[in-house]
Design an enzyme around this catalytic site. Sequence first.
Site, short mmCIF file in Angstrom:
data_model
loop_
_atom_site.label_atom_id
_atom_site.label_comp_id
_atom_site.label_asym_id
_atom_site.label_seq_id
_atom_site.Cartn_x
_atom_site.Cartn_y
_atom_site.Cartn_z
N ARG A 47 -10.69 3.68 0.97
CA ARG A 47 -11.81 4.28 1.84
C ARG A 47 -12.05 5.68 1.74
O ARG A 47 -13.33 5.91 1.93
CB ARG A 47 -11.10 3.78 3.65
CG ARG A 47 -11.30 2.39 3.92
CD ARG A 47 -11.11 2.26 5.50
NE ARG A 47 -9.66 1.85 5.58
CZ ARG A 47 -8.96 1.87 6.73
NH1 ARG A 47 -9.66 2.04 7.88
NH2 ARG A 47 -7.64 1.42 6.79
N ARG B 9 -13.87 -1.35 4.65
CA ARG B 9 -12.29 -2.05 4.53
C ARG B 9 -11.60 -1.29 3.45
O ARG B 9 -12.46 -0.56 2.63
CB ARG B 9 -12.59 -3.44 4.37
CG ARG B 9 -13.03 -4.16 5.51
CD ARG B 9 -11.92 -4.18 6.66
NE ARG B 9 -10.62 -4.59 6.15
CZ ARG B 9 -10.16 -5.75 5.71
NH1 ARG B 9 -10.96 -6.75 5.62
NH2 ARG B 9 -8.97 -5.71 5.02
N GLY B 10 -10.49 -1.53 3.39
CA GLY B 10 -9.37 -1.23 2.18
C GLY B 10 -8.54 -0.25 2.69
O GLY B 10 -8.44 0.14 3.82
N CYS C 270 -8.08 -8.07 17.86
CA CYS C 270 -8.77 -7.22 17.07
C CYS C 270 -10.19 -7.49 17.13
O CYS C 270 -11.20 -6.81 16.62
CB CYS C 270 -8.35 -7.19 15.61
SG CYS C 270 -8.53 -8.87 14.88
N LYS D 280 0.47 -1.52 15.56
CA LYS D 280 -0.44 -1.57 15.90
C LYS D 280 -0.98 -3.16 15.10
O LYS D 280 -1.72 -3.85 15.72
CB LYS D 280 -1.76 -0.65 15.87
CG LYS D 280 -2.13 -0.43 14.46
CD LYS D 280 -3.26 0.55 14.31
CE LYS D 280 -3.67 0.93 12.92
NZ LYS D 280 -4.71 1.89 13.00
N ASP D 281 -0.63 -3.52 13.92
CA ASP D 281 -0.80 -4.47 13.31
C ASP D 281 0.14 -5.96 13.91
O ASP D 281 -0.13 -7.05 13.54
CB ASP D 281 -0.34 -4.58 11.81
CG ASP D 281 -1.16 -3.42 11.10
OD1 ASP D 281 -2.25 -3.17 11.50
OD2 ASP D 281 -0.62 -3.03 10.09
N SER E 184 0.98 -1.36 -0.05
CA SER E 184 -0.01 0.01 0.04
C SER E 184 0.88 1.25 0.08
O SER E 184 1.97 1.23 0.46
CB SER E 184 -0.89 0.14 1.24
OG SER E 184 -0.23 0.33 2.44
N ARG F 252 -13.06 -1.36 18.22
CA ARG F 252 -12.73 -0.74 19.38
C ARG F 252 -13.20 0.83 18.96
O ARG F 252 -13.93 1.51 20.12
CB ARG F 252 -10.95 -0.35 19.46
CG ARG F 252 -10.36 0.71 20.17
CD ARG F 252 -8.99 0.77 20.05
NE ARG F 252 -8.72 1.04 18.82
CZ ARG F 252 -8.63 2.38 18.12
NH1 ARG F 252 -9.08 3.40 18.69
NH2 ARG F 252 -8.51 2.66 16.71
N ARG F 253 -13.18 1.39 18.07
CA ARG F 253 -13.71 2.63 17.81
C ARG F 253 -15.23 2.73 17.75
O ARG F 253 -15.91 3.39 18.47
CB ARG F 253 -13.22 3.14 16.34
CG ARG F 253 -11.71 3.58 16.09
CD ARG F 253 -11.38 3.84 14.67
NE ARG F 253 -10.00 3.86 14.60
CZ ARG F 253 -9.08 3.57 13.42
NH1 ARG F 253 -9.74 3.04 12.44
NH2 ARG F 253 -8.00 3.99 13.28
#
Length: 361
Positions: A173, A167-168, A261, A98-99, A28, A149-150
């Site tokens: 997005r 997603r994406g 997650c 975070k991944d 990405s 979480r959000r």
Amino acid sequence: MSGNGNAAATAEENSPKMRVIRVGTRKSQLARIQTDSVVATLKASYPGLQFEIIAMSTTGDKILDTALSKIGEKSLFTKELEHALEKNEVDLVVHSLKDLPTVLPPGFTIGAICKRENPHDAVVFHPKFVGKTLETLPEKSVVGTSSLRRAAQLQRKFPHLEFRSIRGNLNTRLRKLDEQQEFSAIILATAGLQRMGWHNRVGQILHPEECMYAVGQGALGVEVRAKDQDILDLVGVLHDPETLLRCIAERAFLRHLEGGCSVPVAVHTAMKDGQLYLTGGVWSLDGSDSIQETMQATIHVPAQHEDGPEDDPQLVGITARNIPRGPQLAAQNLGISLANLLLSKGAKNILDVARQLNDAH
């Protein structure tokens, strides 16, 4: 004479200056920007080395029609990269921290944690709602987020809104937001938007009282083979001591809670006057039930120094041999203590129910 010349040429070819360090990353645009920034720092520290960036797709990049929490894969964005690391096809891999799970596969370690960007979440609004906030969006407006979480925290805070999975990668997005009429706004990590140069799309930054962030959010982690001492030494210059200690505390908190997650867990950390403050919380999927607490510990941010290798240097998957051990252990103990406090107040039940509900839907 000619033989000596050949020997000199061979020595030059075999010298460290000719060595190529292969750096793995996702394909990405954001991943490439993040990796480029890490490589630029390494080049400045090691002008004699060459760096080659190798980009690849991961499971998380390929499965775009399913919510992350439903896929049931703990290494969505890391498995393929780790496979390349294991096969010696790359020497190090740059990830969004975070991944990375709090327990890494055997043989791997996080050899560096870079200085953290803004870890908070940001709201990006559809063009027709620019100037609004989540509070002032119309009733039943749909907000997109890929994170339980959000959604859990924001549903609790803004009950007039609806939250739907999106997603994406960031480009995808934002295109869905702008070109389709489904979403009034989407929630993204501020750090990603800043790294992409999209500061003008940030309509609102969410404060911890509204939405605490993911463990490790805003920081980059460099994963290496745990026994590759040369590469561990090489990437050690990337460690940012304050970010390292904050993220050790956050990862220790998450690991001890056994969160991931598929359940809503969030944190907020701050370092001030030799004190590390850690706030952590767990939520039910709809945000109606939650437990939050804050603890602190005295931890002086150290200057980097050279220590000899230790027998078991990893803490929550991180190796930082050039940072004093004492502050690292204190940060880890803070995370464990806060997790134990939440567990004593019923966090396990909230997380178990959230996990069961998520699996059932």
